[in-house]
Design a protein around this motif. Structure first.
Motif, PDB file in Angstrom:
ATOM      1  N   ALA A  34      22.205  72.493-106.539  1.00  0.00           N
ATOM      2  CA  ALA A  34      21.152  72.956-105.643  1.00  0.00           C
ATOM      3  C   ALA A  34      20.257  73.982-106.325  1.00  0.00           C
ATOM      4  O   ALA A  34      19.034  73.960-106.157  1.00  0.00           O
ATOM      5  N   GLY A  37      18.103  72.207-108.577  1.00  0.00           N
ATOM      6  CA  GLY A  37      17.080  71.520-107.803  1.00  0.00           C
ATOM      7  C   GLY A  37      15.947  72.433-107.378  1.00  0.00           C
ATOM      8  O   GLY A  37      14.775  72.054-107.417  1.00  0.00           O
ATOM      9  N   VAL A  38      16.285  73.668-106.974  1.00  0.00           N
ATOM     10  CA  VAL A  38      15.257  74.640-106.590  1.00  0.00           C
ATOM     11  C   VAL A  38      14.349  74.951-107.780  1.00  0.00           C
ATOM     12  O   VAL A  38      13.120  75.012-107.646  1.00  0.00           O
ATOM     13  N   VAL A  41      12.129  71.824-108.406  1.00  0.00           N
ATOM     14  CA  VAL A  41      11.090  71.644-107.383  1.00  0.00           C
ATOM     15  C   VAL A  41      10.039  72.739-107.499  1.00  0.00           C
ATOM     16  O   VAL A  41       8.835  72.485-107.361  1.00  0.00           O
ATOM     17  N   THR A  42      10.479  73.965-107.751  1.00  0.00           N
ATOM     18  CA  THR A  42       9.531  75.074-107.921  1.00  0.00           C
ATOM     19  C   THR A  42       8.601  74.817-109.097  1.00  0.00           C
ATOM     20  O   THR A  42       7.381  75.016-109.008  1.00  0.00           O
ATOM     21  N   ILE A 328      15.058  73.751-100.606  1.00  0.00           N
ATOM     22  CA  ILE A 328      14.426  72.584-101.233  1.00  0.00           C
ATOM     23  C   ILE A 328      13.692  71.762-100.177  1.00  0.00           C
ATOM     24  O   ILE A 328      12.547  71.332-100.382  1.00  0.00           O
ATOM     25  N   VAL A 332       9.548  71.181-100.135  1.00  0.00           N
ATOM     26  CA  VAL A 332       8.949  69.846-100.244  1.00  0.00           C
ATOM     27  C   VAL A 332       8.163  69.506 -98.986  1.00  0.00           C
ATOM     28  O   VAL A 332       7.054  68.962 -99.056  1.00  0.00           O
ATOM     29  N   MET A 353      16.823  62.626-103.568  1.00  0.00           N
ATOM     30  CA  MET A 353      17.588  63.856-103.740  1.00  0.00           C
ATOM     31  C   MET A 353      19.019  63.681-103.260  1.00  0.00           C
ATOM     32  O   MET A 353      19.962  64.185-103.869  1.00  0.00           O
TER      33      MET A 353
END
Length: 372
Positions: A34, A37-38, A41-42, A328, A332, A353
């Motif tokens: 996670a 993932g952050v 995505v950031t 997340i 998004v 995801m």
């Protein structure tokens, strides 16, 4: 002879006490995926989105839906670690909203009575869910799927009775206006601090000098508070050990003295109360409640928990992971509005995801346990 035996014993002890490297410990953390993932995505939105997304107002824009989902996701994560599911949590948001709305508008109760009443009703339904699962041996997926429809239908019928035929109940904001508990569950916190920051030129302001961000939405504070408390319980208390044990192998845990039944029913109650808390916050913010409140949120909460490192088989996971998984989602959901991408890509991203998170968590679990 004693001098020869002693070094051998010491070497054996040293071998047993060998410390793991930082990388090995890091790989065992369920929230690793996670957090990665952050970061990913950031980075994506830093490149593709308008720069206003990462201003203070932009951050509050995506943290608000993240917090609302995260309140549910933390409860779902705790239950999943305990080895169970609750697919009725989204419908619980609608049903608890009905109870809260009827208590404040129809019955005219102050918040000091309406909030505990809503929480108690939710806890009872959660206990019923858990008791049916444990007494019958049915999968929690099936039992809570049934309650998903039961609670959604009860919300529709109850709202028609409470409102005189409508599926929406209005007047909540007027009913709770001036109540001393209202600021804890509605609006923005630390307003005076943000006014001072605006006057000092630290944060952005409108032309009249008012801050563009009036404060921190209370759902964000509840979200952070629940994540911290849940993490403390999981990592620093005997109850946390019981939750992991009950989810990992309930029979072995029971034989070891863990009160598996009480643990699982308590987790069902906690999950339902998280749904009730979100209902109270959102109903007070909007001033009304309706039968579609919380629609599909049960799936999003479970996906956020899975992205956060929870295994579908139980016994492994993290509240902090669910915290980042919800962020997340928020990034998004709102972030796509700051880009030129079609917002319908969100659905594709969601499925991708979930699949990546499950594959990643499965890979990590096998690396940690040595499975093939």
């Amino acid at each position: 002879m004693a001098e020869v035996v002693q070094p051998a014993i010491q070497a054996a002890k040293d071998e047993r006490l060998k410390k793991e490297g930082f990388g090995a410990r890091l790989m065992k953390r369920p929230e690793l995926g996670a957090i990665a993932g952050v970061i990913l995505v950031t980075t994506f939105f830093l490149i593709t989105a308008d720069s206003s997304m990462f201003t203070l107002s932009g951050i509050m824009n995506f943290m608000t839906p993240a917090a609302q989902l995260g309140i549910l996701a933390i409860g779902a994560a705790m239950l999943m670690i305990g080895g169970e599911f609750d697919l009725s949590i989204g419908s619980m948001v609608a049903f608890a909203g009905l109870i809260f709305g009827a208590a404040t508008v129809t019955l005219g109760l102050p918040l000091i009575f309406a909030i505990p009443l809503t929480m108690v009703v939710a806890a009872i339904i959660g206990a019923v869910n858990g008791s049916i699962v444990l007494r019958t041996g049915l999968p929690s997926f099936i039992v809570t799927l049934a309650f998903l429809f039961v609670l959604r239908g009860a919300s529709l019928v109850g709202l028609k009775i409470a409102s005189g035929g409508s599926t929406q109940l209005r007047g909540v904001r007027d009913a709770v206006e001036g109540d001393w508990l209202a600021p804890l569950f509605s609006g923005d916190a630390f307003g005076s601090l943000f006014v001072w920051l605006a006057e000092a030129g630290v944060i952005e302001t409108f032309n009249n000098g008012a801050p563009k961000v009036p404060g921190i939405p209370v759902e964000i504070l509840w979200f952070a508070f629940l994540a911290l408390v849940a993490t403390y319980v999981l990592l620093r208390t005997p109850a946390g050990n019981w939750i992991f044990a009950a989810g990992g192998d309930s029979n072995a845990a029971s034989n070891s003295g863990v009160p598996v039944r009480k643990v699982k029913i308590s987790l069902f109650m906690l999950t339902a109360m998280c749904g009730a808390l979100l209902a109270i916050i959102t109903v007070m913010d909007s001033g009304s409640t309706d039968a579609r409140r919380g629609f599909m949120k049960e799936f999003e909460a479970i996906i956020a928990a899975v992205i956060g490192g929870c295994l579908l088989t139980g016994g492994y996971g993290s509240a902090i992971g669910a915290f980042f998984g919800a962020i997340i989602f928020g990034m998004v959901t709102i972030g796509l509005t700051y880009t030129d991408f079609d917002q319908d890509w969100f659905q594709i991203f969601l499925g991708g995801m979930l699949l990546i998170a499950v594959l990643f968590n499965n890979y990590i679990r096998k690396r940690v346990t040595g499975e093939r």
